[in-house]
Design an enzyme around this catalytic site. Structure first.
Site, PDB file in Angstrom:
ATOM      1  N   LYS A 133     -58.567  12.728  42.973  1.00  0.00           N
ATOM      2  CA  LYS A 133     -59.992  12.842  42.619  1.00  0.00           C
ATOM      3  C   LYS A 133     -60.253  14.006  41.661  1.00  0.00           C
ATOM      4  O   LYS A 133     -61.122  13.902  40.810  1.00  0.00           O
ATOM      5  CB  LYS A 133     -60.883  12.915  43.857  1.00  0.00           C
ATOM      6  CG  LYS A 133     -60.811  14.199  44.615  1.00  0.00           C
ATOM      7  CD  LYS A 133     -61.678  14.140  45.865  1.00  0.00           C
ATOM      8  CE  LYS A 133     -61.369  15.280  46.817  1.00  0.00           C
ATOM      9  NZ  LYS A 133     -61.509  16.634  46.311  1.00  0.00           N
TER      10      LYS A 133
ATOM     11  N   ARG B 222     -69.203  16.879  51.735  1.00  0.00           N
ATOM     12  CA  ARG B 222     -68.003  16.555  52.485  1.00  0.00           C
ATOM     13  C   ARG B 222     -68.307  16.194  53.931  1.00  0.00           C
ATOM     14  O   ARG B 222     -67.403  15.885  54.698  1.00  0.00           O
ATOM     15  CB  ARG B 222     -67.125  17.784  52.488  1.00  0.00           C
ATOM     16  CG  ARG B 222     -65.666  17.481  52.295  1.00  0.00           C
ATOM     17  CD  ARG B 222     -65.055  18.757  51.831  1.00  0.00           C
ATOM     18  NE  ARG B 222     -63.653  18.791  51.775  1.00  0.00           N
ATOM     19  CZ  ARG B 222     -63.001  19.026  50.642  1.00  0.00           C
ATOM     20  NH1 ARG B 222     -63.637  19.129  49.504  1.00  0.00           N
ATOM     21  NH2 ARG B 222     -61.710  19.151  50.662  1.00  0.00           N
TER      22      ARG B 222
ATOM     23  N   ARG C 291     -47.298  17.959  45.056  1.00  0.00           N
ATOM     24  CA  ARG C 291     -48.160  18.985  44.454  1.00  0.00           C
ATOM     25  C   ARG C 291     -47.865  20.360  45.063  1.00  0.00           C
ATOM     26  O   ARG C 291     -47.844  21.367  44.356  1.00  0.00           O
ATOM     27  CB  ARG C 291     -49.632  18.619  44.687  1.00  0.00           C
ATOM     28  CG  ARG C 291     -50.605  19.577  44.051  1.00  0.00           C
ATOM     29  CD  ARG C 291     -52.031  19.066  44.144  1.00  0.00           C
ATOM     30  NE  ARG C 291     -52.588  19.270  45.467  1.00  0.00           N
ATOM     31  CZ  ARG C 291     -53.810  18.892  45.824  1.00  0.00           C
ATOM     32  NH1 ARG C 291     -54.582  18.258  44.966  1.00  0.00           N
ATOM     33  NH2 ARG C 291     -54.266  19.115  47.028  1.00  0.00           N
TER      34      ARG C 291
ATOM     35  N   ARG D 184     -49.248  25.393  46.195  1.00  0.00           N
ATOM     36  CA  ARG D 184     -50.559  25.546  46.843  1.00  0.00           C
ATOM     37  C   ARG D 184     -50.374  25.856  48.319  1.00  0.00           C
ATOM     38  O   ARG D 184     -49.777  25.079  49.056  1.00  0.00           O
ATOM     39  CB  ARG D 184     -51.402  24.278  46.656  1.00  0.00           C
ATOM     40  CG  ARG D 184     -52.195  24.329  45.374  1.00  0.00           C
ATOM     41  CD  ARG D 184     -53.072  23.137  45.177  1.00  0.00           C
ATOM     42  NE  ARG D 184     -54.014  22.901  46.255  1.00  0.00           N
ATOM     43  CZ  ARG D 184     -55.118  22.180  46.102  1.00  0.00           C
ATOM     44  NH1 ARG D 184     -55.423  21.672  44.925  1.00  0.00           N
ATOM     45  NH2 ARG D 184     -55.918  21.957  47.114  1.00  0.00           N
TER      46      ARG D 184
ATOM     47  N   ARG E  17     -56.318  18.386  57.048  1.00  0.00           N
ATOM     48  CA  ARG E  17     -57.300  18.044  56.011  1.00  0.00           C
ATOM     49  C   ARG E  17     -57.543  16.542  55.963  1.00  0.00           C
ATOM     50  O   ARG E  17     -58.680  16.093  55.761  1.00  0.00           O
ATOM     51  CB  ARG E  17     -56.839  18.574  54.657  1.00  0.00           C
ATOM     52  CG  ARG E  17     -56.809  20.093  54.635  1.00  0.00           C
ATOM     53  CD  ARG E  17     -56.032  20.613  53.466  1.00  0.00           C
ATOM     54  NE  ARG E  17     -56.875  20.852  52.326  1.00  0.00           N
ATOM     55  CZ  ARG E  17     -56.533  20.593  51.067  1.00  0.00           C
ATOM     56  NH1 ARG E  17     -55.382  20.046  50.797  1.00  0.00           N
ATOM     57  NH2 ARG E  17     -57.349  20.860  50.094  1.00  0.00           N
TER      58      ARG E  17
HETATM   59  P1  AMP Z   1     -60.464  20.649  47.764  1.00  0.00           P
HETATM   60  O1  AMP Z   1     -59.728  21.159  46.582  1.00  0.00           O
HETATM   61  O2  AMP Z   1     -61.701  19.881  47.419  1.00  0.00           O
HETATM   62  O3  AMP Z   1     -59.580  19.878  48.699  1.00  0.00           O
HETATM   63  O4  AMP Z   1     -60.972  21.938  48.588  1.00  0.00           O
HETATM   64  C1  AMP Z   1     -60.070  22.925  49.056  1.00  0.00           C
HETATM   65  C2  AMP Z   1     -60.662  23.625  50.278  1.00  0.00           C
HETATM   66  O5  AMP Z   1     -61.904  24.263  49.935  1.00  0.00           O
HETATM   67  C3  AMP Z   1     -61.015  22.710  51.450  1.00  0.00           C
HETATM   68  O6  AMP Z   1     -59.905  22.426  52.281  1.00  0.00           O
HETATM   69  C4  AMP Z   1     -62.078  23.516  52.169  1.00  0.00           C
HETATM   70  O7  AMP Z   1     -61.499  24.576  52.915  1.00  0.00           O
HETATM   71  C5  AMP Z   1     -62.845  24.142  51.003  1.00  0.00           C
HETATM   72  N1  AMP Z   1     -63.949  23.257  50.564  1.00  0.00           N
HETATM   73  C6  AMP Z   1     -64.042  22.596  49.388  1.00  0.00           C
HETATM   74  N2  AMP Z   1     -65.172  21.880  49.322  1.00  0.00           N
HETATM   75  C7  AMP Z   1     -65.818  22.098  50.493  1.00  0.00           C
HETATM   76  C8  AMP Z   1     -67.032  21.627  51.049  1.00  0.00           C
HETATM   77  N3  AMP Z   1     -67.828  20.755  50.382  1.00  0.00           N
HETATM   78  N4  AMP Z   1     -67.385  22.060  52.286  1.00  0.00           N
HETATM   79  C9  AMP Z   1     -66.618  22.921  52.955  1.00  0.00           C
HETATM   80  N5  AMP Z   1     -65.439  23.393  52.516  1.00  0.00           N
HETATM   81  C10 AMP Z   1     -65.039  22.996  51.287  1.00  0.00           C
END
Ligand code: AMP
Length: 200
Positions: free
Chosen positions: A17, A92, A131, A137, A148
């Site tokens: 995404k 989310r 990744r 990461r 996750r």
């Molecule tokens: P992502 O790259 O979108 O997977 O985000 C990485 C991490 O950032 C997630 O595992 C959460 O810890 C935090 N995060 C990102 N977006 C959100 C959100 N909308 N609400 C809460 N935590 C978020």
């Protein structure tokens, strides 16, 4: 008439995404707003926000709705997001859907389309492991990946039902080449009358 594109891309971690969101945003000339990127940049720069969210994101948990919502609200209020944006990673959960509805309603706006990137669980896990190895990461260990994905299934997938009820979800097969998937998304948006601006 000004063509607006207020878009959201939703998919499990490893669905691509982030990559597809950036491509679509580029094609429309709108900013891609990724809450995960905002958090990662702040962690890397050692800002107070980064310090606050470091342990939470490393464990694969969600940052609070209040903090995340404030970041998105501020970002969407910037001038470059006035005619459109692509949200990646927010909302989310159902509370964040309500919060976003509130921010947009303040300006008489709403989302035009939600792109659901669909990828089988095994494929997501394989891509995440790759990744993690390539980018180092720290939020991509096996345990954190499982956490996750579970949060995605329990908290994030239900938001799609809300948007489906509004008739704005396009489910896109997320398996294929990058170009194929981008074209699928562009075709689905075009079918809604959300078309790529003509090249000048
Ligand atoms: P992502 O790259 O979108 O997977 O985000 C990485 C991490 O950032 C997630 O595992 C959460 O810890 C935090 N995060 C990102 N977006 C959100 C959100 N909308 N609400 C809460 N935590 C978020």
């Amino acid at each position: 008439m000004t063509q607006t594109a207020r878009l959201l891309i939703v998919g499990p971690q490893g669905s691509g995404k982030g990559t597809q969101g950036a491509r679509i945003a580029d094609a429309f000339g709108i900013p891609a707003v990724s809450t995960g990127d905002v958090f990662r940049a702040n962690i890397a720069a050692g800002t107070p926000l980064g310090e606050q969210v470091k342990a939470i994101t490393a464990a694969g948990n969600l940052v609070s709705d209040e903090l995340t919502g404030q970041i998105v609200r501020d970002r969407l209020a910037q001038p470059d997001a006035a005619e459109g944006f692509l949200l990646d990673g927010y909302p989310r959960n159902l509370q964040q859907v309500r919060d976003l509805d509130g921010f947009l309603a303040e300006h008489g706006r709403q989302l035009d389309a939600v792109i659901e990137l669909s990828v089988p669980r095994d494929e997501s896990i394989a891509r995440l492991a790759l990744r993690a190895a390539e980018q180092g990461r720290t939020d991509d260990t096996d345990e954190v990946i499982a956490k996750r994905l579970a949060i995605y299934e329990n908290e994030t997938a239900p938001i799609l039902d809300v948007y489906r009820g509004r008739g704005i979800v396009d489910r896109i097969d997320g398996v294929g080449t990058l170009d194929e998937i981008t074209e699928r998304i562009m075709a689905a948006l075009a079918a809604r009358g959300i078309a790529r601006p003509a090249a000048v």
